[in-house]
Design a protein around this motif. Structure first.
Motif, PDB file in Angstrom:
ATOM      1  N   CYS A  12      35.825  41.843  40.655  1.00  0.00           N
ATOM      2  CA  CYS A  12      36.035  41.015  39.605  1.00  0.00           C
ATOM      3  C   CYS A  12      34.556  41.017  38.510  1.00  0.00           C
ATOM      4  CB  CYS A  12      35.573  39.782  39.750  1.00  0.00           C
ATOM      5  SG  CYS A  12      37.048  38.451  40.791  1.00  0.00           S
ATOM      6  N   LEU A  13      33.536  41.501  39.006  1.00  0.00           N
ATOM      7  CA  LEU A  13      31.827  41.620  38.187  1.00  0.00           C
ATOM      8  C   LEU A  13      32.765  42.394  37.510  1.00  0.00           C
ATOM      9  CD1 LEU A  13      29.346  41.138  37.641  1.00  0.00           C
ATOM     10  CD2 LEU A  13      28.539  42.343  39.433  1.00  0.00           C
ATOM     11  N   LEU A  14      33.205  44.431  37.832  1.00  0.00           N
ATOM     12  CA  LEU A  14      33.142  45.283  37.398  1.00  0.00           C
ATOM     13  C   LEU A  14      34.404  44.659  35.976  1.00  0.00           C
ATOM     14  CD1 LEU A  14      33.420  48.084  39.919  1.00  0.00           C
ATOM     15  CD2 LEU A  14      32.589  48.250  37.774  1.00  0.00           C
ATOM     16  N   ALA A  15      35.483  43.928  36.373  1.00  0.00           N
ATOM     17  CA  ALA A  15      36.288  43.822  35.547  1.00  0.00           C
ATOM     18  C   ALA A  15      35.896  42.660  34.198  1.00  0.00           C
ATOM     19  CB  ALA A  15      37.836  43.058  35.902  1.00  0.00           C
ATOM     20  N   HIS A  16      35.062  41.742  34.460  1.00  0.00           N
ATOM     21  CA  HIS A  16      34.414  40.996  33.130  1.00  0.00           C
ATOM     22  C   HIS A  16      33.795  41.912  32.933  1.00  0.00           C
ATOM     23  CE1 HIS A  16      32.387  37.921  31.646  1.00  0.00           C
ATOM     24  NE2 HIS A  16      31.271  38.734  31.615  1.00  0.00           N
ATOM     25  N   ASP A  17      32.706  43.283  32.852  1.00  0.00           N
ATOM     26  CA  ASP A  17      31.886  43.657  32.353  1.00  0.00           C
ATOM     27  C   ASP A  17      32.577  45.549  31.940  1.00  0.00           C
ATOM     28  OD1 ASP A  17      29.957  42.584  32.934  1.00  0.00           O
ATOM     29  OD2 ASP A  17      29.070  44.049  34.154  1.00  0.00           O
ATOM     30  N   ALA A  18      34.128  45.445  32.433  1.00  0.00           N
ATOM     31  CA  ALA A  18      34.242  46.935  31.628  1.00  0.00           C
ATOM     32  C   ALA A  18      35.816  47.287  31.471  1.00  0.00           C
ATOM     33  CB  ALA A  18      34.062  47.931  32.430  1.00  0.00           C
ATOM     34  N   ALA A  41      43.405  54.310  27.539  1.00  0.00           N
ATOM     35  CA  ALA A  41      43.970  53.479  25.676  1.00  0.00           C
ATOM     36  C   ALA A  41      42.775  52.449  25.658  1.00  0.00           C
ATOM     37  CB  ALA A  41      45.573  53.431  26.252  1.00  0.00           C
ATOM     38  N   THR A  42      42.553  51.718  26.413  1.00  0.00           N
ATOM     39  CA  THR A  42      41.152  50.079  26.505  1.00  0.00           C
ATOM     40  C   THR A  42      40.345  50.483  26.143  1.00  0.00           C
ATOM     41  OG1 THR A  42      41.713  49.575  28.508  1.00  0.00           O
ATOM     42  CG2 THR A  42      43.881  49.353  27.540  1.00  0.00           C
ATOM     43  N   GLU A  43      39.652  51.579  26.648  1.00  0.00           N
ATOM     44  CA  GLU A  43      38.192  51.741  27.207  1.00  0.00           C
ATOM     45  C   GLU A  43      37.279  53.128  26.672  1.00  0.00           C
ATOM     46  OE1 GLU A  43      35.900  49.146  28.973  1.00  0.00           O
ATOM     47  OE2 GLU A  43      38.429  48.607  28.975  1.00  0.00           O
ATOM     48  N   ALA A  44      35.749  52.368  25.954  1.00  0.00           N
ATOM     49  CA  ALA A  44      35.773  53.616  25.206  1.00  0.00           C
ATOM     50  C   ALA A  44      34.231  54.351  25.751  1.00  0.00           C
ATOM     51  CB  ALA A  44      34.425  52.700  24.055  1.00  0.00           C
ATOM     52  N   LEU A  45      35.169  55.047  26.041  1.00  0.00           N
ATOM     53  CA  LEU A  45      34.821  56.741  27.025  1.00  0.00           C
ATOM     54  C   LEU A  45      34.177  57.198  25.795  1.00  0.00           C
ATOM     55  CD1 LEU A  45      37.624  58.182  29.470  1.00  0.00           C
ATOM     56  CD2 LEU A  45      34.534  57.455  29.906  1.00  0.00           C
ATOM     57  N   GLU A  46      32.123  58.200  25.834  1.00  0.00           N
ATOM     58  CA  GLU A  46      31.200  59.055  25.618  1.00  0.00           C
ATOM     59  C   GLU A  46      31.285  59.669  26.076  1.00  0.00           C
ATOM     60  OE1 GLU A  46      29.392  56.919  22.054  1.00  0.00           O
ATOM     61  OE2 GLU A  46      30.886  55.301  21.911  1.00  0.00           O
ATOM     62  N   LEU A  47      30.430  60.638  25.560  1.00  0.00           N
ATOM     63  CA  LEU A  47      29.310  61.651  25.936  1.00  0.00           C
ATOM     64  C   LEU A  47      28.545  61.353  25.170  1.00  0.00           C
ATOM     65  CD1 LEU A  47      31.403  64.580  26.229  1.00  0.00           C
ATOM     66  CD2 LEU A  47      30.825  63.828  28.338  1.00  0.00           C
ATOM     67  N   PHE A  48      27.009  61.851  25.790  1.00  0.00           N
ATOM     68  CA  PHE A  48      25.706  61.414  25.150  1.00  0.00           C
ATOM     69  C   PHE A  48      25.192  63.000  25.942  1.00  0.00           C
ATOM     70  CE2 PHE A  48      27.536  57.194  26.325  1.00  0.00           C
ATOM     71  CZ  PHE A  48      27.355  57.341  25.097  1.00  0.00           C
TER      72      PHE A  48
END
Length: 246
Positions: A12-18, A41-48
């Motif tokens: 649930c903590l992961l679901a709340h945060d991400a 499709a719903t999360e912001a994946l990025e490279l750094f």
């Protein structure tokens, strides 16, 4: 979805945060892994890779510091490809549409040159692992991309050079993607594993048609809901999920 469940509180903590990020411990063929699944499709994946002054970020904490200036934070991250001593990427690397390193399509020393290798490509609402020659043929417009090797799974088949009884065992990490590009699954072994076993995790347990090896020895995970913020040698490319800061 991933088949072994975390405790309800941690999940649930992961679901709340991400949102659609789920990290879970998995045991497959008597080997322990941590597996994190992201909905592209719903999360912001990025490279750094570099900070504002052009210096390598190197650590998850430095990525978080960079994001803070954008009123954002890191909720998941993993090292994402091989790099030279100066932490420049060995192969193709694109960040926010800017190409930093070209595609390398020839064989070479080390795991990166164990062809076929591949490219992890982030596009609008999807992420894909491409075998390198297929990537060059398809010419996808990746917002972010990182090349690594070897491929673990290629259109449902294990890399042809993997040996079931291979004696080279390390902590390893990698990524696999579904055919529709929505399901992105990152895995890190929690004990030493060979390439054959690691490939089987993605193909047979996670049911993914394509998967790419990121690295070994230096493999690290940032998953704060699991109490993981691995520290060690400075990294090159890093992949992460970003959310607004609270």
């Amino acid at each position: 979805m991933i088949r072994v469940l975390l405790s309800t509180a941690a999940l649930c903590l992961l679901a709340h945060d991400a949102g659609a990020v789920e990290c879970e411990p998995v045991t497959f063929q008597d080997t322990r892994y941590t597996v994190c699944e992201v909905d592209a499709a719903t999360e912001a994946l990025e490279l750094f890779l570099y900070d504002e002054g052009g210096a390598p970020l190197g650590q998850f904490s430095e990525v978080d510091r960079k994001l803070a200036a954008r009123q954002q934070k890191l909720v998941f991250a993993m090292n994402a490809g091989m790099y030279h001593d100066n932490r420049a990427p060995v192969g193709h690397y694109v960040e926010d549409g800017q190409e930093i390193m070209r595609v390398i399509d020839t064989a070479g020393p080390g795991n990166f040159g164990l062809l076929p290798n591949g490219v992890f490509c982030l596009r609008e609402d999807r992420a894909d692992v491409f075998e390198t020659l297929a990537f060059l043929q398809a010419q996808p417009e990746c917002r972010d991309a990182t090349q690594s090797g070897p491929m673990l799974v290629i259109d449902g088949a294990l890399h042809p050079r993997f040996l079931e009884d291979g004696t080279s065992e390390f902590i390893r990490n990698g990524v696999g993607t579904s055919s529709d590009g929505r399901r992105v699954v990152f895995a890190i072994s929690d004990e030493p594993v060979n390439f054959h076993s690691f490939g089987l995790l993605f193909r047979d347990h996670l049911d993914l048609p394509n998967a790419l090896y990121f690295d070994g020895k230096v493999s690290r995970l940032y998953a704060p809901a699991l109490g993981r913020s691995d520290f060690g040698f400075n990294l090159g490319p890093i992949v992460g999920v970003v959310t607004p800061a609270e």
